[in-house]
Design a protein around this motif. Structure first.
Motif, mmCIF file in Angstrom:
data_model
loop_
_atom_site.group_PDB
_atom_site.id
_atom_site.type_symbol
_atom_site.label_atom_id
_atom_site.label_comp_id
_atom_site.label_asym_id
_atom_site.label_seq_id
_atom_site.Cartn_x
_atom_site.Cartn_y
_atom_site.Cartn_z
ATOM 1 N N GLU A 58 24.197 -22.449 -6.917
ATOM 2 C CA GLU A 58 25.240 -23.075 -6.411
ATOM 3 C C GLU A 58 26.050 -24.047 -7.101
ATOM 4 O OE1 GLU A 58 23.248 -22.737 -1.578
ATOM 5 O OE2 GLU A 58 22.831 -24.513 -2.744
ATOM 6 N N ALA A 59 24.965 -24.721 -7.717
ATOM 7 C CA ALA A 59 25.656 -25.745 -8.853
ATOM 8 C C ALA A 59 26.441 -25.173 -9.891
ATOM 9 C CB ALA A 59 24.361 -26.491 -9.494
ATOM 10 N N ALA A 60 26.082 -24.014 -10.473
ATOM 11 C CA ALA A 60 26.877 -23.407 -11.473
ATOM 12 C C ALA A 60 28.052 -22.612 -10.891
ATOM 13 C CB ALA A 60 26.110 -22.061 -11.863
ATOM 14 N N ILE A 61 28.040 -22.117 -9.422
ATOM 15 C CA ILE A 61 29.434 -22.027 -9.132
ATOM 16 C C ILE A 61 30.135 -22.997 -8.586
ATOM 17 C CG2 ILE A 61 30.166 -21.026 -6.667
ATOM 18 C CD1 ILE A 61 27.582 -19.033 -6.580
ATOM 19 N N LYS A 62 29.575 -24.117 -8.300
ATOM 20 C CA LYS A 62 30.804 -25.429 -8.146
ATOM 21 C C LYS A 62 31.528 -25.815 -9.396
ATOM 22 C CE LYS A 62 28.557 -27.408 -4.196
ATOM 23 N NZ LYS A 62 27.345 -28.579 -3.866
ATOM 24 N N LEU A 63 30.556 -25.277 -10.486
ATOM 25 C CA LEU A 63 31.431 -25.644 -11.883
ATOM 26 C C LEU A 63 32.480 -24.651 -12.397
ATOM 27 C CD1 LEU A 63 28.233 -27.308 -13.767
ATOM 28 C CD2 LEU A 63 30.459 -28.446 -12.793
ATOM 29 N N GLY A 64 32.446 -23.493 -11.540
ATOM 30 C CA GLY A 64 33.382 -22.466 -11.722
ATOM 31 C C GLY A 64 32.731 -21.350 -12.304
ATOM 32 N N MET A 65 31.465 -20.978 -12.378
ATOM 33 C CA MET A 65 30.879 -19.859 -13.004
ATOM 34 C C MET A 65 30.710 -19.004 -11.845
ATOM 35 S SD MET A 65 27.595 -21.853 -15.276
ATOM 36 C CE MET A 65 28.132 -23.335 -15.966
ATOM 37 N N GLN A 66 30.398 -17.707 -12.021
ATOM 38 C CA GLN A 66 30.055 -16.694 -11.179
ATOM 39 C C GLN A 66 28.550 -17.089 -11.134
ATOM 40 O OE1 GLN A 66 31.586 -12.689 -12.045
ATOM 41 N NE2 GLN A 66 32.870 -13.708 -13.445
ATOM 42 N N GLY A 67 27.891 -16.735 -10.009
ATOM 43 C CA GLY A 67 26.418 -16.864 -9.599
ATOM 44 C C GLY A 67 26.006 -15.529 -9.079
ATOM 45 N N ILE A 68 24.646 -15.314 -9.654
ATOM 46 C CA ILE A 68 23.983 -14.409 -8.654
ATOM 47 C C ILE A 68 22.637 -15.018 -8.670
ATOM 48 C CG2 ILE A 68 22.998 -12.089 -9.010
ATOM 49 C CD1 ILE A 68 25.322 -11.414 -10.787
ATOM 50 N N VAL A 69 21.857 -14.744 -7.483
ATOM 51 C CA VAL A 69 20.474 -15.107 -7.098
ATOM 52 C C VAL A 69 19.704 -13.904 -7.439
ATOM 53 C CG1 VAL A 69 18.803 -16.073 -5.474
ATOM 54 C CG2 VAL A 69 21.193 -16.701 -5.438
ATOM 55 N N ILE A 70 18.705 -13.954 -8.360
ATOM 56 C CA ILE A 70 17.674 -12.917 -8.210
ATOM 57 C C ILE A 70 16.507 -13.250 -7.480
ATOM 58 C CG2 ILE A 70 16.466 -14.019 -10.211
ATOM 59 C CD1 ILE A 70 15.975 -11.242 -11.481
ATOM 60 N N LEU A 71 16.174 -12.517 -6.584
ATOM 61 C CA LEU A 71 15.586 -12.544 -5.316
ATOM 62 C C LEU A 71 13.900 -12.564 -5.704
ATOM 63 C CD1 LEU A 71 17.196 -10.628 -2.558
ATOM 64 C CD2 LEU A 71 17.130 -13.315 -3.063
#
Length: 80
Positions: free
Chosen positions: A40-53
């Protein structure tokens, strides 16, 4: 790197330092982590984010793209 700059993810200094050191823009990054807070922090900075479960409980609780393993990420890259 955290020991050098004195912060841990999800502190934005950690992300911004990596971007600066790699000389890349946030829009050029796909950030993958097993901690949704970091993603979520990376996304807020403009990155694409993926969670590995590490379990299925998160899939239904987030709009963030989730994968089960890095092989799933390879498949996503092949499709796109």
């Amino acid at each position: 790197m955290s020991s050098v700059i004195g912060v841990l993810k999800p502190d934005k200094l950690m992300f911004n330092t990596a971007l600066l050191e790699l000389n890349i823009k946030p829009q050029e990054v796909i950030f993958i982590d097993d901690n949704i807070v970091n993603v979520e922090a990376a996304i807020k900075l403009g990155m694409q984010g993926i969670v590995i479960l590490r379990g299925d409980e998160l899939k239904e609780d987030t709009d963030i793209l989730c994968i089960d393993n890095l092989s799933d990420f390879e498949e996503l890259l092949a499709v796109h």
